[in-house]
Write a protein that holds these residues in place. Structure first.
Motif, PDB file in Angstrom:
ATOM      1  N   UNK A   1      -4.916  10.783  -3.059  1.00 11.61           N
ATOM      2  CA  UNK A   1      -5.506  12.008  -3.575  1.00 11.61           C
ATOM      3  C   UNK A   1      -5.913  11.898  -5.038  1.00 11.61           C
ATOM      4  N   UNK A   2      -5.020  11.382  -5.864  1.00 11.48           N
ATOM      5  CA  UNK A   2      -5.286  11.368  -7.300  1.00 11.48           C
ATOM      6  C   UNK A   2      -5.620   9.964  -7.750  1.00 11.48           C
ATOM      7  N   UNK A   3      -6.843   9.716  -8.175  1.00 10.45           N
ATOM      8  CA  UNK A   3      -7.246   8.386  -8.604  1.00 10.45           C
ATOM      9  C   UNK A   3      -6.668   8.042  -9.953  1.00 10.45           C
ATOM     10  N   UNK A   4      -6.396   6.744 -10.140  1.00 13.82           N
ATOM     11  CA  UNK A   4      -5.836   6.369 -11.431  1.00 13.82           C
ATOM     12  C   UNK A   4      -6.864   6.568 -12.523  1.00 13.82           C
ATOM     13  N   UNK A   5      -8.165   6.666 -12.112  1.00 10.87           N
ATOM     14  CA  UNK A   5      -9.195   6.893 -13.119  1.00 10.87           C
ATOM     15  C   UNK A   5      -9.123   8.318 -13.658  1.00 10.87           C
ATOM     16  N   UNK A   6      -8.346   9.200 -12.978  1.00 13.50           N
ATOM     17  CA  UNK A   6      -8.199  10.563 -13.471  1.00 13.50           C
ATOM     18  C   UNK A   6      -6.961  10.705 -14.344  1.00 13.50           C
ATOM     19  N   UNK A   7      -6.099   9.711 -14.313  1.00  7.45           N
ATOM     20  CA  UNK A   7      -4.887   9.777 -15.126  1.00  7.45           C
ATOM     21  C   UNK A   7      -4.315   8.392 -15.285  1.00  7.45           C
ATOM     22  N   UNK A  28       2.710   6.029  -5.725  1.00  6.44           N
ATOM     23  CA  UNK A  28       2.497   6.089  -7.170  1.00  6.44           C
ATOM     24  C   UNK A  28       1.116   6.633  -7.521  1.00  6.44           C
ATOM     25  N   UNK A  29       0.336   6.988  -6.506  1.00  8.18           N
ATOM     26  CA  UNK A  29      -0.993   7.546  -6.754  1.00  8.18           C
ATOM     27  C   UNK A  29      -2.001   6.529  -7.229  1.00  8.18           C
ATOM     28  N   UNK A  54       4.250   0.081 -13.659  1.00  7.34           N
ATOM     29  CA  UNK A  54       5.043  -0.952 -14.311  1.00  7.34           C
ATOM     30  C   UNK A  54       6.538  -0.712 -14.135  1.00  7.34           C
ATOM     31  N   UNK A  55       6.941   0.570 -14.089  1.00  9.00           N
ATOM     32  CA  UNK A  55       8.373   0.836 -14.036  1.00  9.00           C
ATOM     33  C   UNK A  55       8.856   1.197 -12.638  1.00  9.00           C
ATOM     34  N   UNK A  56       7.958   1.742 -11.821  1.00 11.65           N
ATOM     35  CA  UNK A  56       8.366   2.142 -10.479  1.00 11.65           C
ATOM     36  C   UNK A  56       8.055   1.098  -9.438  1.00 11.65           C
ATOM     37  N   UNK A  57       6.813   0.627  -9.439  1.00 18.11           N
ATOM     38  CA  UNK A  57       6.397  -0.314  -8.406  1.00 18.11           C
ATOM     39  C   UNK A  57       7.124  -1.639  -8.533  1.00 18.11           C
ATOM     40  N   UNK A  58       7.278  -2.117  -9.765  1.00 22.91           N
ATOM     41  CA  UNK A  58       7.936  -3.404  -9.924  1.00 22.91           C
ATOM     42  C   UNK A  58       9.387  -3.338  -9.471  1.00 22.91           C
ATOM     43  N   UNK A 115       0.825  -1.208   0.000  1.00 20.58           N
ATOM     44  CA  UNK A 115       0.000   0.000   0.000  1.00 20.58           C
ATOM     45  C   UNK A 115       0.860   1.260   0.000  1.00 20.58           C
ATOM     46  N   UNK A 116       1.969   1.223   0.744  1.00 22.26           N
ATOM     47  CA  UNK A 116       2.851   2.391   0.796  1.00 22.26           C
ATOM     48  C   UNK A 116       3.418   2.694  -0.587  1.00 22.26           C
ATOM     49  N   UNK A 117       3.797   1.644  -1.311  1.00 23.93           N
ATOM     50  CA  UNK A 117       4.337   1.829  -2.660  1.00 23.93           C
ATOM     51  C   UNK A 117       3.247   2.339  -3.597  1.00 23.93           C
ATOM     52  N   UNK A 118       2.068   1.714  -3.528  1.00 19.45           N
ATOM     53  CA  UNK A 118       0.975   2.122  -4.400  1.00 19.45           C
ATOM     54  C   UNK A 118       0.537   3.554  -4.109  1.00 19.45           C
ATOM     55  N   UNK A 119       0.563   3.938  -2.843  1.00 11.39           N
ATOM     56  CA  UNK A 119       0.191   5.303  -2.484  1.00 11.39           C
ATOM     57  C   UNK A 119       1.181   6.297  -3.079  1.00 11.39           C
TER      58      UNK A 119
END
Length: 289
Positions: A261-267, A241-242, A276-280, A235-239
């Motif tokens: 704050x920023x949903x992935x549905x907005x961007x 990355x927004x 794909x490049x940061x979280x992995x 969750x910390x990583x996903x947060x």
């Protein structure tokens, strides 16, 4: 009280108990008290040879996980060394390794939510499928795969594996499961084909919770998953990355409660790329193991 005793052929037989001891309510009460066992729910205790408690379990667990843990005991290590010198070993089973290979795909990669029912028209099964509608994002971000096991007779048994992308997109990949694999899966997790039941399996392969009836609110299951240590790291990583689910997908429940704050549905395109490049990269640095 019932006692099942297992030993090698050359071991000295265990001294038997008198029949009256097996129905001695005072003795049973004292045993439960000695090991702090509950009376009104499932409870299991594992001890070493000195009868000291090594582990307690509030839900059933696959025996392989228990054996693997026992093999770490210092007393067991000495036994294994002696058994190796004596050439003592279990006979290899002819059972195919398909189940082991299947489960190894998910270890430390996905959590499993297993749903079993006697048939696909079972009322409880249908209710649970309804509760899973529009949950692709919440399931995907929590790295949960769904296993649907149905049927009672070998000719009718079948199953489906549903894999949700861990970037939170709404697509789903489905794979069919053979009747033999479904039967092995039920045996492994001790699930009866005659009744509806569900269980949540963690990335470590251990059962985290059992559900004998449908869960109309998936939020209860999400709360359990979100309380796990590995999940908190995810969750910390996903947060950072927004990444989050749309607020309207689960009636206000989801990542926004943790301050996203920023949903992935907005961007979505940006967050998918970032995932794909940061979280992995972060995941392979230790968060996924």
């Amino acid at each position: 009280m019932k006692i099942d005793h297992y030993q090698l052929e050359n071991d000295k037989p265990m001294k038997g108990l008198r029949q009256e001891d097996l129905v001695n309510q005072d003795l049973i009460t004292e045993l439960r008290k000695e090991f702090s066992m509950t009376y009104d729910d499932f409870y299991m205790v594992l001890t070493d040879g000195d009868m000291r408690v090594k582990q307690t379990y509030e839900v059933p667990i696959a025996m392989k996980a228990v054996f693997d843990y026992i093999d770490t005991f210092s007393s067991r290590i000495r036994e294994m060394e002696q058994q190796k010198r004596d050439g003592v070993e279990c006979k290899k089973e002819d059972k195919p390794r398909s189940l082991e290979n299947f489960l190894s795909r998910f270890r430390w990669r996905r959590r499993l939510f297993i749903i079993s029912a006697p048939n696909d028209e079972d009322w409880a099964y249908q209710q649970q499928l309804y509760a899973l509608n529009s949950q692709a994002c919440n399931l995907g971000l929590r790295h949960i795969a769904i296993l649907k096991l149905v049927g009672t007779d070998l000719a009718d048994i079948g199953g489906v594996l549903e894999l949700y992308p861990i970037n939170g997109s709404a697509t789903v990949d489905r794979e069919g499961m053979s009747g033999a694999l479904v039967k092995d899966m039920r045996n492994y997790f001790q699930v009866s084909p005659e009744y509806f039941s569900m269980l949540l399996v963690g990335k470590d392969g251990n059962v985290k919770s059992w559900y004998p009836s449908p869960m109309y609110s998936m939020a209860i299951i999400y709360d359990l998953v979100d309380s796990m240590q590995l999940r908190r790291q995810e969750m910390a990583i996903q947060q950072s990355l927004g990444m989050r689910c749309p607020e309207d997908e689960y009636g206000g429940y989801g990542y926004h409660q943790h301050g996203y704050q920023d949903g992935y549905h907005q961007g979505y395109g940006y967050h998918q790329h970032g995932y794909e490049h940061g979280y992995q990269d972060a995941y392979h640095q230790g968060y996924g193991s």
